[in-house]
Design an enzyme around this catalytic site. Structure first.
Site, mmCIF file in Angstrom:
data_model
loop_
_atom_site.group_PDB
_atom_site.id
_atom_site.type_symbol
_atom_site.label_atom_id
_atom_site.label_comp_id
_atom_site.label_asym_id
_atom_site.label_seq_id
_atom_site.Cartn_x
_atom_site.Cartn_y
_atom_site.Cartn_z
ATOM 1 N N GLU A 307 0.814 -1.234 0.136
ATOM 2 C CA GLU A 307 0.065 0.150 -0.133
ATOM 3 C C GLU A 307 0.694 1.073 0.074
ATOM 4 O O GLU A 307 0.756 2.015 -0.892
ATOM 5 C CB GLU A 307 -0.834 0.026 1.147
ATOM 6 C CG GLU A 307 -1.772 1.234 1.293
ATOM 7 C CD GLU A 307 -2.844 1.065 0.026
ATOM 8 O OE1 GLU A 307 -3.742 0.404 0.126
ATOM 9 O OE2 GLU A 307 -2.733 2.003 -0.746
ATOM 10 N N ASP A 311 1.019 3.948 -3.029
ATOM 11 C CA ASP A 311 0.700 5.387 -2.552
ATOM 12 C C ASP A 311 1.865 6.538 -3.083
ATOM 13 O O ASP A 311 1.613 7.420 -3.658
ATOM 14 C CB ASP A 311 0.246 5.649 -1.077
ATOM 15 C CG ASP A 311 -0.826 4.787 -0.969
ATOM 16 O OD1 ASP A 311 -1.465 4.087 -1.811
ATOM 17 O OD2 ASP A 311 -1.295 4.525 0.044
ATOM 18 N N SER A 557 -6.977 1.350 -3.942
ATOM 19 C CA SER A 557 -5.851 1.787 -3.397
ATOM 20 C C SER A 557 -5.070 2.609 -4.327
ATOM 21 O O SER A 557 -4.317 3.688 -3.699
ATOM 22 C CB SER A 557 -4.960 0.624 -2.788
ATOM 23 O OG SER A 557 -5.679 0.273 -1.702
ATOM 24 N N ASP A 600 -18.992 9.630 -17.751
ATOM 25 C CA ASP A 600 -19.521 8.682 -17.032
ATOM 26 C C ASP A 600 -19.042 7.521 -17.276
ATOM 27 O O ASP A 600 -18.597 7.227 -18.407
ATOM 28 C CB ASP A 600 -20.954 8.672 -17.619
ATOM 29 C CG ASP A 600 -21.916 9.550 -16.568
ATOM 30 O OD1 ASP A 600 -21.494 9.884 -15.432
ATOM 31 O OD2 ASP A 600 -22.872 9.845 -17.009
ATOM 32 N N ILE A 601 -18.779 6.485 -16.512
ATOM 33 C CA ILE A 601 -18.265 5.039 -16.719
ATOM 34 C C ILE A 601 -19.761 4.263 -16.820
ATOM 35 O O ILE A 601 -20.513 4.148 -16.295
ATOM 36 C CB ILE A 601 -17.665 4.559 -15.879
ATOM 37 C CG1 ILE A 601 -16.574 5.417 -15.253
ATOM 38 C CG2 ILE A 601 -17.316 3.038 -16.015
ATOM 39 C CD1 ILE A 601 -15.400 5.676 -16.448
#
Ligand SMILES: *[C@@H]1O[C@H](CO)[C@@H](O)[C@H](O)[C@H]1NC(C)=O
Ligand SMILES: *[C@@H]1O[C@H](CO)[C@@H](O)[C@H](O)[C@H]1NC(C)=O
Ligand SMILES: *[C@@H]1O[C@H](CO)[C@@H](O)[C@H](O)[C@H]1NC(C)=O
Ligand SMILES: *[C@@H]1O[C@H](CO)[C@@H](O)[C@H](O)[C@H]1NC(C)=O
Ligand SMILES: *[C@@H]1O[C@H](CO)[C@@H](O)[C@H](O)[C@H]1NC(C)=O
Length: 613
Positions: A307, A311, A557, A600-601
């Protein structure tokens, strides 16, 4: 009703009979919800000359106006858009009224407490008083008892307590009283250490954090290969983010990590060497919250480093030369919860409505061996303008009181000009590990059939970030689809939070034009609850350096720090133009004024709980 109650008190209490005028109008304020487990036995009355650190939590003003106040500051059509409040103004807005303070003080003084013994806390939310047990019992018309645990530990508690009718509306709660979490110790009465924590946000788990399939990627793909490998160049092309920050001395961007998760410096340099050579040797700026440190020797492996590596590799690269702040939260013993980082950026939250919850948060100082034995980190830095957090918990594992208290704090950060982003989860409509809610017991299980949304993503005052993908065979110049490779983007409807006004039109349109083929058996389909996520960005096939090699990872994530990077660049441009940071984003996201900035997805699903859609 009132008459017979006061009659009962008078008839039963010898002490009460001595002060009939004061007791006559007492009403029960709190009662213990459940008796302590059978491991505890009532041992004795608490000694009447012992001193208790009494805390009276005062009723906040304006807490029912949180949404209205936040909208007036963050809705792009509001005349007061962008007029953020200072921390002092936020304290003033929600602090108890002077009437509340006066009523409670006069009650105490009228009961024989000398005014100089009464203290009001810095955030004005509490009145503190060291009272003997005899005084406390008299004030609250109660009796304190000592309970003994099989292990020998002792706790103090009363079964219920009362307040005068005219004082009751001005007090939210009094401690220590019915809350069964104060133990007797030679030094006094201190909150009991948690036995079991449900938060465990930073603990390695196959379900939290990004996922990997162990594939070795091509590390220098061309833009034609972004359907297989996402790199910073793919993201720049996808979202047209070609921008170099100039306001680096003023702008701020923070990313939260919960100990024992940590980045590895060698991984950052391996990644930077390939994608952002100027950053080799650079590190995030550490803010140590409740003992959080860079301690790489203690942490190794994908589930410790994945993670944090992800990041900072992406956030630092995308916003270079802007520094990124690491909010490393919690010590090695207890770790941390969401409330812990919130305490660190807003001192008034440390005690607001009673403070942190041992079942969710680290409680500091931590006197365990190796623990952070120092005062909790309370207001140690101003909130960064953007904060991204790629951790979550199933909403059902939080009590509504805990979730609402925390959610109101996100609103306050928004009022002060901070954008708070949370990843929306990687299991579609299901919870962590694919668990859903059992319709009968309300428990989480793999066989559950009710959808299991993710918190804090369901809080209407954060921006929840879902994941998209460049589908196989597609390019960065075509519309993306919902993530369906290795993960499904988290989304759905809250079981706690009502629908905020800013998304009502969009969500009702969705429910009417594209009604999901599910019923109230799967989710709250009333059309009156918070829907999430608010935004989505690519979260599939990220190339990262992790534990000395390049791997592909997947998850919201990845999406959250990338969106955080984009908002940080928006803030940079705003600062350069003499404006303030954007703050709470959602009203702008859903506003027709900004519709052109988003796609828009419309392809793909966020399946889970055995449902394909
Ligand atoms: C209560 O007593 C403690 C310990 O003596 C002291 O630190 C604290 O300031 C006192 N609080 C008040 C409100 O007088
Ligand atoms: C960025 O961080 C580096 C290292 O921590 C520090 O030397 C530098 O002053 C920071 N730059 C700004 C603009 O804050
Ligand atoms: C789920 O259902 C299966 C088959 O009905 C059963 O064997 C299993 O024990 C259940 N698991 C849980 C966690 O309830
Ligand atoms: C659904 O949400 C609405 C609005 O918050 C609430 O009134 C209702 O009780 C909820 N329904 C269920 C079944 O929880
Ligand atoms: C829609 O999603 C499916 C499954 O991910 C994918 O195969 C297809 O190419 C996508 N269609 C478009 C137009 O992107």
């Amino acid at each position: 009703m009132l008459l017979s109650w006061s009659f009962l008190v008078l008839a039963l209490g010898g002490l009460a009979a001595a002060v009939p005028a004061r007791r006559a109008n007492y009403v029960v304020h709190e009662k213990r919800a459940a008796e302590p487990s059978s491991a505890w036995t009532l041992s004795r009355r608490l000694e009447s000359d012992m001193v208790l650190p009494m805390r009276f939590g005062l009723t906040q003003s304006n807490i029912d106006r949180v949404e209205e106040i936040l909208m007036s500051i963050s809705h792009p059509e509001s005349p007061t858009f962008g007029k953020h409040l200072s921390p002092e103004q936020v304290i003033d807005m929600f602090k108890p009224s002077s009437e509340t303070v006066d009523v409670v003080k006069s009650w105490l003084v009228g009961s024989g407490i000398a005014p100089e013994r009464i203290r009001i806390t810095g955030n004005k939310g509490w009145i503190e008083l060291n009272a003997t047990v005899a005084e406390a019992e008299d004030l609250l018309n109660t009796e304190y008892h000592v309970y003994e645990h099989e292990s020998g530990a002792e706790q103090i508690s009363c079964h219920s307590y009362s307040l005068p009718g005219h004082v009751q509306p001005h007090i939210e709660l009094v401690k220590p009283t019915v809350h069964f979490n104060h133990r007797v110790s030679p030094g006094g009465y201190i909150p009991e250490k948690l036995k079991k924590r449900t938060g465990k946000l930073g603990q390695p788990s196959p379900y939290n954090g990004p996922k990997t399939n162990g594939q070795t990627p091509s590390i220098n793909p061309t833009l034609d290969e972004c359907d297989e490998y996402i790199t910073p160049a793919c993201l720049r092309a996808l979202y047209n983010i070609y921008y170099t920050p100039t306001q680096t001395g003023r702008n701020t961007y923070g990313v939260v990590e919960f100990t024992p998760q940590s980045y590895l410096a060698t991984d950052l340099d391996m990644f930077f060497g390939n994608y952002s050579p100027n950053l080799v040797g650079s590190r995030p700026t550490l803010v140590s919250i409740d003992g959080g440190q860079y301690e790489p020797s203690q942490y190794q492996g994908f589930s410790y480093n994945g993670e944090s590596d992800l990041d900072f590799e992406y956030a630092m690269t995308l916003v270079y030369p802007q520094n990124v702040t690491l909010l490393q939260t919690g010590d090695m013993v207890e770790g941390g919860g969401f409330d812990n980082w919130l305490d660190a950026v807003d001192a008034s939250f440390c005690t607001y409505e009673g403070g942190d919850v041992p079942s969710q948060d680290g409680i500091y100082p931590d006197t365990a061996p190796g623990g952070y034995d120092a005062p909790e980190s309370c207001g140690i830095i101003p909130p960064p303008y953007v904060v991204s957090t790629s951790y979550g918990q199933d909403e059902v594992s939080a009590t509504p009181a805990y979730a609402i208290r925390q959610c109101n704090e996100y609103a306050k950060l928004g009022m002060m000009g901070t954008t708070v982003l949370y990843a929306s989860g990687d299991y579609g409509v299901a919870g962590f590990g694919g668990e859903c809610i059992d319709a009968t017991t309300g428990e989480e299980t793999l066989n559950g059939t009710r959808f299991n949304p993710d918190f804090p993503a369901t809080c209407p005052y954060v921006t929840a970030v879902g994941a998209t993908q460049v589908s196989p065979g597609r390019t960065v110049y075509e519309p993306e689809s919902a993530a369906e490779t290795v993960i499904y983007s988290g989304g759905g409807f809250s079981n706690i939070f009502a629908m905020p006004s800013y998304q009502a039109t969009a969500v009702r349109h969705y429910l009417e034009a594209y009604p999901p083929p599910y019923t109230a058996a799967q989710y709250n389909n009333s059309g009156n609850v918070r829907a999430f996520p608010d935004l989505a960005a690519n979260g599939v096939n990220y190339v990262i350096a992790i534990d000395g090699e390049f791997e592909l990872v997947y998850g919201t994530s990845a999406s959250s720090p990338v969106v955080g990077s984009m908002i940080t660049m928006v803030n940079d441009a705003r600062l350069a133009a003499g404006k303030g940071p954007i703050g709470f984003l959602n009203p702008a996201i859903y506003s027709p004024l900004f519709a052109a900035a988003f796609h828009d997805i419309t392809n793909g699903t966020n399946q889970g709980c055995g449902k394909p859609f």
